[in-house]
Design a protein around this motif. Structure first.
Motif, PDB file in Angstrom:
ATOM      1  N   VAL A  40       0.850  -1.191   0.000  1.00 32.46           N
ATOM      2  CA  VAL A  40       0.000   0.000   0.000  1.00 32.46           C
ATOM      3  C   VAL A  40       0.885   1.240   0.000  1.00 32.46           C
ATOM      4  O   VAL A  40       1.818   1.344   0.793  1.00 32.46           O
ATOM      5  CB  VAL A  40      -0.930   0.026   1.236  1.00 32.46           C
ATOM      6  N   LEU A  41       0.587   2.187  -0.885  1.00 33.19           N
ATOM      7  CA  LEU A  41       1.316   3.459  -0.929  1.00 33.19           C
ATOM      8  C   LEU A  41       0.302   4.593  -0.819  1.00 33.19           C
ATOM      9  O   LEU A  41      -0.553   4.768  -1.696  1.00 33.19           O
ATOM     10  CB  LEU A  41       2.115   3.597  -2.221  1.00 33.19           C
ATOM     11  N   ALA A  42       0.389   5.344   0.284  1.00 29.74           N
ATOM     12  CA  ALA A  42      -0.463   6.516   0.487  1.00 29.74           C
ATOM     13  C   ALA A  42       0.345   7.750   0.108  1.00 29.74           C
ATOM     14  O   ALA A  42       1.452   7.959   0.618  1.00 29.74           O
ATOM     15  CB  ALA A  42      -0.928   6.602   1.938  1.00 29.74           C
ATOM     16  N   LEU A  43      -0.188   8.565  -0.767  1.00 31.80           N
ATOM     17  CA  LEU A  43       0.528   9.715  -1.315  1.00 31.80           C
ATOM     18  C   LEU A  43      -0.150  11.015  -0.936  1.00 31.80           C
ATOM     19  O   LEU A  43      -1.380  11.116  -0.923  1.00 31.80           O
ATOM     20  CB  LEU A  43       0.598   9.607  -2.841  1.00 31.80           C
ATOM     21  N   THR A  44       0.660  12.019  -0.636  1.00 31.84           N
ATOM     22  CA  THR A  44       0.138  13.347  -0.375  1.00 31.84           C
ATOM     23  C   THR A  44       1.165  14.368  -0.854  1.00 31.84           C
ATOM     24  O   THR A  44       2.098  14.006  -1.591  1.00 31.84           O
ATOM     25  CB  THR A  44      -0.216  13.504   1.115  1.00 31.84           C
ATOM     26  N   PHE A  45       1.035  15.637  -0.429  1.00 32.10           N
ATOM     27  CA  PHE A  45       1.819  16.687  -1.075  1.00 32.10           C
ATOM     28  C   PHE A  45       2.771  17.439  -0.148  1.00 32.10           C
ATOM     29  O   PHE A  45       3.580  18.223  -0.624  1.00 32.10           O
ATOM     30  CB  PHE A  45       0.878  17.683  -1.766  1.00 32.10           C
ATOM     31  N   THR A  46       2.669  17.235   1.147  1.00 29.61           N
ATOM     32  CA  THR A  46       3.593  17.905   2.066  1.00 29.61           C
ATOM     33  C   THR A  46       4.155  16.892   3.051  1.00 29.61           C
ATOM     34  O   THR A  46       3.509  15.886   3.365  1.00 29.61           O
ATOM     35  CB  THR A  46       2.895  19.031   2.859  1.00 29.61           C
TER      36      THR A  46
END
Length: 584
Positions: A73-79
């Motif tokens: 599982v890879l959870a991605l965000t921006f900061t």
């Protein structure tokens, strides 16, 4: 493990009651989202609706019921801040092995691993500052540009890359008026300086942050064996703040996914405020076109703000395409007065009025850390800082020196490490920590005068309060390791000070009392907002600012700047006029 190709209802049945406890505190909308663990899923969640709470429960539920292998599982965000928050919450839910990273961090990890095999040798260094490279590029072209112009050019460097435009396409956008040339340059000069920027980088053998994404995408496109390994590693993807994704990031995500469809995206079109960097909400609003069989779940019940603040936000949201209409989710809503609007003669009066009202709130028992002043531009901060100093109110300017890079904090952490080595962990944690901090200048009471000494004390006191709040039995070594881990993930502790932040910098945060300042034409919307889309973006930015407030919201504008912002008229009778005289 449950078959990932099964429907969400089948997955739930397969998981039995193992994960039911994880969903016990979710409302029906959140629960529906958390149970949608397979296939393309789009979660539309407004501010304060428990978005992060929901998606971390969704991931943990998928792991607990066997639908997900956590390492895949890879959870991605921006900061980094948001990624750290995801990691912390997932760890508490038992999903330690799930990866939560920014797009850049995930790409850099892959690029660094495969570079020696694909390109050979060591990967180039990452440039720490675009500004220095831009300045050298301009100098090579004999262009005179100041610091502000350098920042404008750097923004266009970033925008061109993440929009995936060639030099020719970038020039066409400038000539067609779709993008204003930076730093008052002609379109030809703008293209020349951006070309020179890339040449300077090549000469220095460095890459920038956008190159990380470009190089990773290029590697995945050209090296099938690399793509195969990456896809074997990650199967399930969750992307938070999907309204902020850029074309380049979307391309990279598509390369990671391939033909697979286990993608969950979460976002709010009304909070798209980074279009100037290339972000676009069209991938969120058009998700059902890209994935016709996608499940869409709306979460509109807000736990953050009072009913009166939600009403103000909804009034503005009516003018924002695709915006959700929020509802108060919690029962027994706290009864508060309508948000207030203050008119001041000028910015100095506005700053003084805000500082006084903040001081009054603190005197009445409110915590300084639960108060924020939101500004449209950094230039507004100076008057506010002076006013807070005059009022003897502790404050911090968000976006300043990172907490763990402050010299007094670095010295304190070094002292705690030395105490661990010296085995000084003989008494209660708070006593050992206080002994170390006292040696670095901390006292029980803060300095009377506002200024650098008060700021340094506040930083040390934040460490002391972490020690006070530590779980019983926490050792000094564990506490110190936690500080080091916080520094690594930029998880800063709460400092007992009023926050002064730009509206952009406030996204994702919340406070009990919020002052939104400078709501005059030329400031909000900002004077540079000349196109219809720019005006829409400014409205969305104000929406983000309004929805940071939990209990108290004050809006204000200085007459000397210009007429009241056009957006104030859109709030109608949802706000009441405040008494300026009462603040003098």
């Amino acid at each position: 493990m449950a078959d990932p190709s099964t429907s969400s209802s089948e997955a739930v049945n397969a998981g039995g009651s193992e994960g039911v406890s994880l969903l016990a505190d979710l409302n029906p909308q959140q629960r529906e989202a958390a149970l949608s663990v397979v296939g393309p899923v789009c979660i539309l969640a407004g501010p304060g609706t428990g978005k992060t709470h929901t998606i971390t429960r969704r991931i943990a539920y998928g792991v607990r019921t066997g639908v997900y292998t956590p390492e895949r599982v890879l959870a991605l965000t921006f900061t980094n801040r948001a990624a750290g928050e995801l990691r912390g919450r997932l760890a508490k839910l038992g999903a330690h092995a799930v990866q939560a990273r920014t797009f850049h961090a995930a790409a850099l990890r892959q690029l660094g691993y495969f570079w020696p095999h694909v390109v050979g040798g060591e990967m180039p260094q990452i440039s720490g500052s675009k500004s220095k490279v831009v300045a050298e590029a301009a100098e090579r072209l004999k262009l005179r540009v100041g610091p502000t112009e350098v920042r404008d050019i750097a923004e266009d460097v970033e925008w061109r890359k993440i929009s995936e435009l060639t030099y020719e396409q970038y020039a066409a956008a400038l000539n067609a008026g779709e993008r204003t040339p930076p730093a008052r340059l002609s379109p030809e000069q703008a293209v020349d300086v951006i070309r020179a920027y890339e040449q300077v980088k090549d000469d220095r053998r460095v890459i920038d942050f956008e190159d990380i994404l470009l190089a990773t995408a290029g590697m995945l496109e050209s090296e099938p064996w690399v793509t195969q390994q990456v896809r074997e590693q990650y199967r399930f993807f969750v992307v938070d703040e999907f309204q902020d994704i850029s074309p380049l990031q979307h391309k990279l995500l598509s390369l990671w996914l391939g033909q697979r469809r286990d993608l969950c995206v979460v976002g709010d079109p009304a909070q798209t405020i980074y279009s100037f960097t290339g972000a676009t909400n069209r991938y969120l609003t058009d998700f059902s076109h890209e994935y016709p069989d996608a499940r869409t779940v709306k979460i509109e019940g807000s736990y953050r703000s009072t009913t009166s603040i939600i009403a103000v936000a909804n009034s503005l949201a009516k003018q924002i395409p695709h915006a959700l209409q929020l509802e108060r989710a919690a029962e027994n809503d706290v009864k508060t007065s309508l948000p207030e609007l203050f008119e001041y003669p000028d910015e100095f009066s506005e700053a003084q009025g805000i500082a006084q009202r903040a001081a009054d709130a603190i005197s009445a028992g409110e915590q300084p850390a639960e108060i924020a002043v939101l500004i449209r531009t950094n230039a507004q901060a100076a008057a506010l800082e002076q006013a807070f100093q005059n009022a003897q109110v502790p404050y911090r300017v968000a976006g300043g020196q990172p907490f763990f890079k402050r010299p007094e904090v670095r010295a304190a952490v070094a002292g705690l490490r030395a105490a661990v080595v010296a085995e000084q962990d003989s008494g209660p944690l708070f006593k050992t920590v206080s002994d170390v901090l006292r040696g670095r200048g901390w006292t029980v009471s803060p300095p009377r005068e506002a200024g650098p000494a008060r700021d340094a004390w506040g930083a040390l006191d934040a460490i002391m309060r972490l020690a006070d709040a530590a779980a019983p039995g926490t050792t000094l070594e564990q506490f110190t390791n936690d500080l080091v881990n916080r520094a690594k993930h930029q998880h800063e502790p709460e400092v007992a000070a009023v926050t002064i932040s730009t509206m952009h910098g406030a996204k994702g945060l919340e406070w009990d009392r919020v002052f939104v300042t400078g709501l005059a034409e030329g400031r909000m919307p900002i004077a540079q907002a000349v196109t219809a889309e720019n005006i829409h973006e400014e409205r969305r930015l104000l929406y983000v600012a309004l929805t940071r407030a939990r209990r108290h919201l004050q809006l204000s504008y200085p007459r000397a700047i210009g007429a009241p912002s056009r957006y104030l008229a859109e709030l109608g009778n949802r706000i009441q006029r405040g008494n300026f005289a009462a603040t003098r």
